[in-house]
Design an enzyme around this catalytic site. Structure first.
Site, PDB file in Angstrom:
ATOM      1  N   GLN A  43     -51.381 -16.765 -26.051  1.00  0.00           N
ATOM      2  CA  GLN A  43     -51.574 -17.346 -24.679  1.00  0.00           C
ATOM      3  C   GLN A  43     -52.033 -16.789 -23.463  1.00  0.00           C
ATOM      4  O   GLN A  43     -52.940 -16.583 -22.841  1.00  0.00           O
ATOM      5  CB  GLN A  43     -50.722 -18.517 -24.306  1.00  0.00           C
ATOM      6  CG  GLN A  43     -51.022 -19.689 -25.307  1.00  0.00           C
ATOM      7  CD  GLN A  43     -50.506 -20.982 -24.633  1.00  0.00           C
ATOM      8  OE1 GLN A  43     -48.606 -20.644 -25.061  1.00  0.00           O
ATOM      9  NE2 GLN A  43     -50.386 -21.998 -24.515  1.00  0.00           N
ATOM     10  N   HIS A  49     -62.085 -16.269 -33.613  1.00  0.00           N
ATOM     11  CA  HIS A  49     -63.522 -15.888 -33.669  1.00  0.00           C
ATOM     12  C   HIS A  49     -64.206 -16.628 -35.290  1.00  0.00           C
ATOM     13  O   HIS A  49     -65.509 -16.261 -35.095  1.00  0.00           O
ATOM     14  CB  HIS A  49     -62.843 -14.488 -34.706  1.00  0.00           C
ATOM     15  CG  HIS A  49     -62.097 -13.494 -33.690  1.00  0.00           C
ATOM     16  ND1 HIS A  49     -61.216 -12.387 -33.425  1.00  0.00           N
ATOM     17  CD2 HIS A  49     -62.716 -14.358 -32.194  1.00  0.00           C
ATOM     18  CE1 HIS A  49     -61.334 -12.169 -32.213  1.00  0.00           C
ATOM     19  NE2 HIS A  49     -61.860 -12.895 -31.930  1.00  0.00           N
ATOM     20  N   ASP A  99     -58.742 -13.395 -26.647  1.00  0.00           N
ATOM     21  CA  ASP A  99     -59.301 -11.988 -26.599  1.00  0.00           C
ATOM     22  C   ASP A  99     -58.489 -11.517 -25.493  1.00  0.00           C
ATOM     23  O   ASP A  99     -57.902 -10.236 -25.778  1.00  0.00           O
ATOM     24  CB  ASP A  99     -60.548 -11.524 -26.910  1.00  0.00           C
ATOM     25  CG  ASP A  99     -61.119 -12.085 -28.732  1.00  0.00           C
ATOM     26  OD1 ASP A  99     -60.487 -12.812 -29.187  1.00  0.00           O
ATOM     27  OD2 ASP A  99     -61.885 -11.703 -28.984  1.00  0.00           O
ATOM     28  N   ARG A 124     -39.260 -16.893 -20.468  1.00  0.00           N
ATOM     29  CA  ARG A 124     -39.194 -17.098 -21.704  1.00  0.00           C
ATOM     30  C   ARG A 124     -40.987 -16.984 -22.105  1.00  0.00           C
ATOM     31  O   ARG A 124     -41.911 -17.744 -21.937  1.00  0.00           O
ATOM     32  CB  ARG A 124     -39.179 -19.305 -22.049  1.00  0.00           C
ATOM     33  CG  ARG A 124     -39.375 -18.886 -23.281  1.00  0.00           C
ATOM     34  CD  ARG A 124     -38.784 -20.079 -23.738  1.00  0.00           C
ATOM     35  NE  ARG A 124     -39.721 -20.250 -25.030  1.00  0.00           N
ATOM     36  CZ  ARG A 124     -40.104 -21.261 -25.805  1.00  0.00           C
ATOM     37  NH1 ARG A 124     -40.360 -22.378 -24.547  1.00  0.00           N
ATOM     38  NH2 ARG A 124     -39.921 -21.374 -26.912  1.00  0.00           N
ATOM     39  N   HIS A 157     -44.129 -18.180 -31.709  1.00  0.00           N
ATOM     40  CA  HIS A 157     -44.853 -18.929 -30.782  1.00  0.00           C
ATOM     41  C   HIS A 157     -46.355 -19.060 -31.674  1.00  0.00           C
ATOM     42  O   HIS A 157     -47.263 -18.921 -30.432  1.00  0.00           O
ATOM     43  CB  HIS A 157     -45.209 -18.531 -29.348  1.00  0.00           C
ATOM     44  CG  HIS A 157     -45.525 -19.859 -28.528  1.00  0.00           C
ATOM     45  ND1 HIS A 157     -44.815 -19.954 -28.177  1.00  0.00           N
ATOM     46  CD2 HIS A 157     -46.280 -21.097 -28.847  1.00  0.00           C
ATOM     47  CE1 HIS A 157     -45.028 -21.048 -27.343  1.00  0.00           C
ATOM     48  NE2 HIS A 157     -45.795 -21.455 -27.489  1.00  0.00           N
ATOM     49  N   ASN A 180     -40.937 -21.846 -31.767  1.00  0.00           N
ATOM     50  CA  ASN A 180     -41.280 -22.784 -30.613  1.00  0.00           C
ATOM     51  C   ASN A 180     -42.585 -23.740 -31.669  1.00  0.00           C
ATOM     52  O   ASN A 180     -43.439 -23.810 -32.632  1.00  0.00           O
ATOM     53  CB  ASN A 180     -41.759 -21.905 -30.076  1.00  0.00           C
ATOM     54  CG  ASN A 180     -42.727 -22.653 -28.564  1.00  0.00           C
ATOM     55  OD1 ASN A 180     -41.944 -22.807 -28.017  1.00  0.00           O
ATOM     56  ND2 ASN A 180     -44.100 -23.814 -28.548  1.00  0.00           N
ATOM     57  N   GLU A 181     -41.905 -25.044 -31.014  1.00  0.00           N
ATOM     58  CA  GLU A 181     -42.741 -26.422 -31.730  1.00  0.00           C
ATOM     59  C   GLU A 181     -43.365 -26.466 -33.318  1.00  0.00           C
ATOM     60  O   GLU A 181     -44.454 -25.978 -33.310  1.00  0.00           O
ATOM     61  CB  GLU A 181     -43.980 -26.132 -31.263  1.00  0.00           C
ATOM     62  CG  GLU A 181     -43.289 -26.731 -29.365  1.00  0.00           C
ATOM     63  CD  GLU A 181     -44.640 -26.647 -28.223  1.00  0.00           C
ATOM     64  OE1 GLU A 181     -43.995 -28.209 -27.234  1.00  0.00           O
ATOM     65  OE2 GLU A 181     -45.002 -27.080 -28.636  1.00  0.00           O
ATOM     66  N   ASN A 214     -38.550 -29.274 -26.127  1.00  0.00           N
ATOM     67  CA  ASN A 214     -39.240 -29.377 -25.234  1.00  0.00           C
ATOM     68  C   ASN A 214     -40.064 -30.538 -24.898  1.00  0.00           C
ATOM     69  O   ASN A 214     -40.213 -31.424 -26.353  1.00  0.00           O
ATOM     70  CB  ASN A 214     -40.777 -28.093 -25.778  1.00  0.00           C
ATOM     71  CG  ASN A 214     -40.389 -26.471 -25.617  1.00  0.00           C
ATOM     72  OD1 ASN A 214     -39.851 -25.953 -25.449  1.00  0.00           O
ATOM     73  ND2 ASN A 214     -41.791 -25.968 -26.061  1.00  0.00           N
ATOM     74  N   TYR A 238     -42.905 -33.382 -22.870  1.00  0.00           N
ATOM     75  CA  TYR A 238     -43.751 -33.489 -21.390  1.00  0.00           C
ATOM     76  C   TYR A 238     -43.518 -34.614 -21.894  1.00  0.00           C
ATOM     77  O   TYR A 238     -44.101 -35.093 -20.490  1.00  0.00           O
ATOM     78  CB  TYR A 238     -44.745 -32.907 -22.414  1.00  0.00           C
ATOM     79  CG  TYR A 238     -44.788 -31.350 -22.201  1.00  0.00           C
ATOM     80  CD1 TYR A 238     -45.436 -31.322 -21.321  1.00  0.00           C
ATOM     81  CD2 TYR A 238     -44.666 -30.370 -23.324  1.00  0.00           C
ATOM     82  CE1 TYR A 238     -45.848 -29.389 -20.986  1.00  0.00           C
ATOM     83  CE2 TYR A 238     -44.575 -29.538 -23.381  1.00  0.00           C
ATOM     84  CZ  TYR A 238     -45.514 -28.514 -22.001  1.00  0.00           C
ATOM     85  OH  TYR A 238     -45.196 -27.186 -22.738  1.00  0.00           O
ATOM     86  N   GLU A 240     -39.215 -25.916 -22.425  1.00  0.00           N
ATOM     87  CA  GLU A 240     -40.547 -26.145 -21.726  1.00  0.00           C
ATOM     88  C   GLU A 240     -41.411 -27.745 -20.853  1.00  0.00           C
ATOM     89  O   GLU A 240     -40.511 -28.256 -21.736  1.00  0.00           O
ATOM     90  CB  GLU A 240     -42.187 -26.223 -23.344  1.00  0.00           C
ATOM     91  CG  GLU A 240     -41.697 -24.652 -23.203  1.00  0.00           C
ATOM     92  CD  GLU A 240     -43.592 -25.003 -23.702  1.00  0.00           C
ATOM     93  OE1 GLU A 240     -44.042 -25.562 -24.283  1.00  0.00           O
ATOM     94  OE2 GLU A 240     -43.957 -24.096 -25.332  1.00  0.00           O
TER      95      GLU A 240
END
Length: 497
Positions: A42, A62, A75, A100, A145, A189-190, A332, A334, A401
């Site tokens: 990311q 891509h 990219d 993190r 991740h 992660n997740e 995590n 939200y 998170e």
């Protein structure tokens, strides 16, 4: 849980469904830690620089650019591969206790295998870790991740059980290379997003649509891979490196639509299918998958004509091997969803949703964000923390998170509102409910590539100008708010001592 137990939990927690209110004027405990987070794909960019190999998100964005908002990809992203020192300066200014971030498996091992180590990739992470340590910031490192090396996907990806061994070898290398300076590790992660969206629904990389089969095979391998990495650390590194290892599991809080027996059972079933699917095998004293998953998937598989359950079975030895492979509970979270009872979905094409057979929705009156799935429901997080505390025998919880999306405003008052109200509910869980939460991680340090949403949804404490080749970072109001919270351990102007 039996219904009577579920009803007690519901009654005890019903008072928590409150209005947002003002943040409480109490301080976080002195030893409470604050951090922020990013992930390799990311933010790093440099997708094929200095010997890095291709990963599944490189490949997916891509080949299937039409599936990503504006045809975006990672990219270049935030160009953190070249601007990590600027990132560390931002972290230093925030005053965070930890940062993190995740390692790009493909940057260290271009083929995915340990026979070919890419030294520039190793040097990048060594330099980043050194810069953090020099500025008094602890690195919290995630091994995976979502960005599997593409050569390993070509062998079948996570549904291939051999990936547990390949991951374990990668983990051992990471502990060897970085473990003297890294004391907090997260293996995955997740993983639910990796498995359900990547190998179930097929909407995330690698785009394999095998709902109700591939997602379960993926999860089975991931849980074995995590356990292997944990035991490697425990047996080969812990005595000299003195670190901790966990696996990040994510979930919404699932609130019963009513106090009826059916809705309470439906909400419990949903959290077991969504969260317990990964958490139980590691964190529950009994280990293994939740019994409701084992029973329902076996029954539906038989009715569908399968010779055995679509949910793979752990041997008793594997249950014991995976159980307890954590040093803290990494969470995590939200948002919150509401759950209604539903009659079982008709027998037909296998799917994870049909196996669970509940109705899930969100209240249209709840405040929204730039992400369709993210409603602002602070009380749900307090209820989730209480549920975890009661279900998993009072573990230490680190929130790895939590955050809010908008469209990139510098004066991001809605994000400040989100952080203040969520942190207030977390603090109430600590001080009033006795839940052992020891750390909080704001997602994210800066605006970044948000998967299928590209750069249209912004979670950052710092704005990034993605139209500028320099990827200029600019501080937001929320960063100033968070900086003050970290410095004072207080959510309002003046806290009671």
């Amino acid at each position: 849980m039996k219904f009577n137990q579920l009803l007690i939990v519901f009654v005890v927690q019903v008072f928590l469904r409150t209005t947002y209110g003002e943040p409480i004027n109490k301080k976080f405990p002195e030893n409470f830690l604050f951090g922020t987070a990013t992930a390799s794909y990311q933010v790093e960019g440099a997708w094929i620089t200095d010997g890095k190999g291709e990963n599944i998100w490189d490949h997916f964005t891509h080949i299937h650019s039409d599936l990503i908002a504006n045809g975006d990809n990672g990219d270049i992203a935030c160009d953190s591969y070249n601007k990590y020192q600027e990132d560390v300066a931002m972290l230093k200014d925030l005053g965070v206790n930890f940062y993190r971030f995740s390692l790009s498996w493909s940057r260290i091992l271009p083929s995915g295998f340990t026979n070919q180590v890419n030294q520039p990739g190793v040097d990048y992470y060594k330099n980043l870790i050194a810069a953090l340590k020099e500025n008094g910031i602890e690195p919290y490192v995630t091994l995976y991740h979502w960005d599997l090396p593409e050569p390993l996907q070509e062998l079948g990806g996570w549904p291939n059980p051999d990936l547990a061994d390949y991951f374990a070898e990668y983990a051992r290398l990471a502990f060897t290379l970085f473990g003297d300076d890294v004391k907090n590790w997260m293996t995955f992660n997740e993983a639910k997003q990796t498995c359900q969206l990547g190998y179930g629904y097929g909407v995330y990389a690698p785009g394999v649509a095998s709902d109700g089969i591939g997602d379960y095979l993926c999860a089975h391998t991931v849980l074995r891979a995590h356990a292997k990495a944990y035991h490697i650390y425990d047996e080969e590194f812990r005595a000299t490196q003195n670190g901790r290892v966990s696996m990040v599991v994510d979930t919404d809080w699932f609130e019963p639509d009513s106090d009826s027996e059916e809705d309470i059972e439906a909400a419990e079933r949903r959290i077991q299918f969504n969260f317990g699917w990964y958490a139980n095998a590691i964190y529950h004293p009994d280990g293994n998958y939740p019994q409701v998953m084992i029973d329902r998937i076996a029954d539906r598989s038989q009715q569908e004509g399968f010779p055995r359950s679509r949910l793979p079975e752990f041997t008793p030895e594997e249950v014991e091997y995976i159980k307890g492979t954590y040093d803290f509970f990494a969470l995590n979270t939200y948002t919150t969803s509401l759950v209604k009872w539903s009659d079982d979905y008709p027998i037909g094409t296998p799917s994870w949703d049909a196996d669970g057979s509940v109705t899930v929705y969100q209240d249209s009156s709840w405040n929204s964000s730039a992400s369709g799935w993210l409603k602002v429901v602070p009380w749900g997080t307090r209820k989730l923390l209480n549920w975890i505390d009661q279900t998993y025998d009072h573990p230490e919880i680190v929130i790895t998170e939590n955050g809010y999306s908008d469209h990139g405003e510098l004066d991001d008052q809605d994000r400040i509102n989100y952080y203040s109200k969520y942190l207030s509910n977390i603090l109430q869980a600590i001080l009033e409910d006795g839940v052992n939460v020891t750390g909080y991680t704001a997602w994210s340090l800066m605006d970044n590539f948000e998967w299928l949403s590209g750069y249209t949804e912004k979670f950052g404490l710092y704005q990034v100008d993605f139209t500028d080749p320099n990827r200029t970072r600019t501080i937001k109001s929320s960063a100033k708010f968070y900086k003050n919270v970290i410095a004072t351990k207080c959510l309002v102007d003046t806290c009671e001592e």
